[in-house]
Enzyme design. Structure first.
Site, PDB file in Angstrom:
ATOM      1  N   SER A   1       0.813  -1.220   0.000  1.00  0.00           N
ATOM      2  CA  SER A   1       0.000   0.000   0.000  1.00  0.00           C
ATOM      3  C   SER A   1       0.845   1.269   0.000  1.00  0.00           C
ATOM      4  O   SER A   1       0.314   2.361   0.168  1.00  0.00           O
ATOM      5  CB  SER A   1      -0.917   0.021   1.225  1.00  0.00           C
ATOM      6  OG  SER A   1      -1.850  -1.012   1.185  1.00  0.00           O
ATOM      7  N   THR A  16       6.979   1.064   1.817  1.00  0.00           N
ATOM      8  CA  THR A  16       8.382   1.450   1.623  1.00  0.00           C
ATOM      9  C   THR A  16       8.511   2.956   1.441  1.00  0.00           C
ATOM     10  O   THR A  16       9.413   3.593   2.009  1.00  0.00           O
ATOM     11  CB  THR A  16       8.963   0.716   0.401  1.00  0.00           C
ATOM     12  OG1 THR A  16       8.765  -0.699   0.556  1.00  0.00           O
ATOM     13  CG2 THR A  16      10.445   1.001   0.239  1.00  0.00           C
ATOM     14  N   TRP A  17       7.626   3.516   0.664  1.00  0.00           N
ATOM     15  CA  TRP A  17       7.635   4.957   0.394  1.00  0.00           C
ATOM     16  C   TRP A  17       7.375   5.753   1.673  1.00  0.00           C
ATOM     17  O   TRP A  17       8.064   6.732   1.964  1.00  0.00           O
ATOM     18  CB  TRP A  17       6.581   5.262  -0.666  1.00  0.00           C
ATOM     19  CG  TRP A  17       6.594   6.654  -1.211  1.00  0.00           C
ATOM     20  CD1 TRP A  17       7.671   7.497  -1.328  1.00  0.00           C
ATOM     21  CD2 TRP A  17       5.480   7.375  -1.744  1.00  0.00           C
ATOM     22  NE1 TRP A  17       7.292   8.691  -1.885  1.00  0.00           N
ATOM     23  CE2 TRP A  17       5.956   8.640  -2.156  1.00  0.00           C
ATOM     24  CE3 TRP A  17       4.132   7.058  -1.918  1.00  0.00           C
ATOM     25  CZ2 TRP A  17       5.116   9.601  -2.737  1.00  0.00           C
ATOM     26  CZ3 TRP A  17       3.308   8.014  -2.500  1.00  0.00           C
ATOM     27  CH2 TRP A  17       3.794   9.262  -2.901  1.00  0.00           C
ATOM     28  N   HIS A  69       2.465  -4.123   9.916  1.00  0.00           N
ATOM     29  CA  HIS A  69       1.286  -4.490   9.121  1.00  0.00           C
ATOM     30  C   HIS A  69       0.147  -4.939  10.035  1.00  0.00           C
ATOM     31  O   HIS A  69      -0.920  -5.319   9.556  1.00  0.00           O
ATOM     32  CB  HIS A  69       1.627  -5.626   8.154  1.00  0.00           C
ATOM     33  CG  HIS A  69       2.494  -5.205   7.001  1.00  0.00           C
ATOM     34  ND1 HIS A  69       2.308  -4.030   6.327  1.00  0.00           N
ATOM     35  CD2 HIS A  69       3.547  -5.841   6.392  1.00  0.00           C
ATOM     36  CE1 HIS A  69       3.213  -3.933   5.349  1.00  0.00           C
ATOM     37  NE2 HIS A  69       3.966  -5.012   5.375  1.00  0.00           N
ATOM     38  N   ARG A  87       8.284  -1.823  -7.252  1.00  0.00           N
ATOM     39  CA  ARG A  87       7.933  -2.273  -8.603  1.00  0.00           C
ATOM     40  C   ARG A  87       7.670  -1.061  -9.502  1.00  0.00           C
ATOM     41  O   ARG A  87       8.575  -0.555 -10.144  1.00  0.00           O
ATOM     42  CB  ARG A  87       6.709  -3.205  -8.552  1.00  0.00           C
ATOM     43  CG  ARG A  87       6.487  -3.996  -9.841  1.00  0.00           C
ATOM     44  CD  ARG A  87       5.335  -4.963  -9.680  1.00  0.00           C
ATOM     45  NE  ARG A  87       4.051  -4.300  -9.559  1.00  0.00           N
ATOM     46  CZ  ARG A  87       3.256  -4.008 -10.600  1.00  0.00           C
ATOM     47  NH1 ARG A  87       3.627  -4.318 -11.809  1.00  0.00           N
ATOM     48  NH2 ARG A  87       2.094  -3.409 -10.407  1.00  0.00           N
ATOM     49  N   GLY A 141       4.750   1.473  -8.568  1.00  0.00           N
ATOM     50  CA  GLY A 141       4.197   2.539  -7.741  1.00  0.00           C
ATOM     51  C   GLY A 141       3.205   3.418  -8.468  1.00  0.00           C
ATOM     52  O   GLY A 141       2.915   4.528  -8.031  1.00  0.00           O
TER      53      GLY A 141
END
Length: 396
Positions: A71, A74-75, A133, A287, A289
């Site tokens: 979701s 990482t960002w 998570h 991947r 995004g």
């Protein structure tokens, strides 16, 4: 040391004993999931979730970054870490470049594997930043009852599904099999994916953000992609570290946006050569995004199914108000088949073949337009209004 080792053995035994009692199903990633406290959780995370609940001692300055997998985890880690530690490191020397987002912001379920490790967290500098998570109901009371802050990012479920499925397919497995797109989609809609059902996970944090907006910030991935700088400033304000006038003049928020963009993160040394949680290559966590990439894979009927689920699961929450009036389906195209006799003239046959190709491409075009219309309706759920711009002084 012997006492610590004995405790870890005891914890392993307790988690194994628990797993034997829990309902289990094959999830959309082909792995075994266990129904733990109302959510379908991977085996690898249940021990960590138990330890998290039992031994985590929240501090008033803690920051918890929460999400369902794929979701924007990482960002969000990269952005939050860079905002918080900007006074400690220049952007050019940020540990983010060499350790990566998952290295600087550990997952509580995966990276903290024993009671002793939880005790060691007290030595970390403030504010401590963690990722999870875990669903909101599964968070420890010490965290929910403290002044620690939580940032949750959600994403359109169609894009979550495709990103999750692609991630699962690209990870080598020994004993687990990869599911087809259709089978995986069916599992996703049933809630059989990591920390699912998606709807319940989202609602837990959404309702918490309504009850305590000072404690829980609910972000939407699509809004962040649309105006990253604006949301970087909102995130900085929420964690109590707003940009100064000098930083505004220097364009620091814009620099952070560039540093943490998907294109930049893919070029990090940590991404190219490092590993992420559970030893998975760091590159697998980045991947595309893109917003709406799922339309390249899903059929209109799949999109309709998710649209229906959103209406069913979220209609009373207030989060789906923008899309509650959406009408299902665009007009349908009638296609007529043409046939020729065995004695038809070749020219006529060519005409009919050409017509067949034309109808085929028209049908594919209609399918694409239908998916886009359905996705646009879903996207309303993940768009904010103009209140944020007013809040940050962009509009009157």
């Amino acid at each position: 040391m012997e006492e610590i080792a004995a405790k870890e053995v005891q914890q392993r035994d307790e988690s194994r004993e628990l797993l034997q009692k829990l309902p289990a199903e094959i999830g959309m990633g082909g792995n075994l999931l266990y129904l733990y406290q109302g959510f379908w959780c991977p085996q690898v995370s249940i021990k960590g979730m138990m330890l998290f609940q039992q031994h985590f001692k929240a501090q008033e300055t803690d920051l918890l970054l929460a999400s369902i997998p794929k979701s924007g985890t990482t960002w969000l880690k990269a952005l939050t870490y860079t905002i918080v530690d900007r006074s400690r490191y220049s952007l050019e020397k940020s540990p983010l470049l060499t350790i990566g987002p998952h290295g600087v912001v550990p997952f509580l379920e995966f990276d903290i594997s024993s009671e002793n490790h939880f005790q060691q967290l007290d030595r970390l500098p403030n504010p401590r930043i963690f990722g999870t998570h875990s669903p909101y109901p599964a968070l420890p009371c010490s965290l929910k009852d403290s002044a620690a802050k939580i940032v949750y990012v959600c994403r359109n479920p169609l894009d979550v599904f495709i990103s999750y499925w692609k991630f699962s397919v690209n990870i080598p497995k020994e004993e687990e099999k990869h599911l087809s797109l259709e089978d995986a989609f069916d599992k996703f809609c049933q809630g059989l994916h990591g920390y699912g059902p998606f709807w319940d996970h989202l609602l837990g944090y959404w309702e918490a953000s309504l009850e305590r907006p000072d404690k829980v910030l609910f972000l939407k991935y699509e809004d962040m992609k649309k105006n990253g700088v604006l949301y970087i400033k909102k995130l900085a304000n929420f964690v109590g570290l707003p940009f100064s006038m000098d930083e505004e003049k220097q364009g620091l928020a814009e620099e952070i946006s560039r540093l943490c963009s998907f294109e930049s993160m893919k070029s990090y040394e940590a991404t190219r050569t490092g590993t992420g949680p559970l030893g998975i290559p760091a590159s697998a966590f980045l991947r595309k995004g893109e917003v709406g990439d799922s339309l390249n894979y899903l059929t209109p009927s799949m999109v309709s199914r998710v649209e229906y689920l959103i209406q069913e699961k979220l209609q009373d929450s207030g989060i789906a108000d923008d899309s509650s009036g959406a009408k299902n389906g665009a007009g349908k195209t009638d296609m007529h088949a043409a046939s020729t006799s065995n004695t038809g003239i070749p020219r006529i046959a060519i005409i009919f073949v050409s017509m067949g190709f034309s109808l085929f491409f028209l049908f594919k075009f209609w399918q694409k337009k239908k998916r886009e219309e359905q996705y646009a309706r879903l996207l309303k759920l993940f768009e904010e209004d103009d209140e944020l711009e007013v809040e940050l002084g962009r509009r009157d």
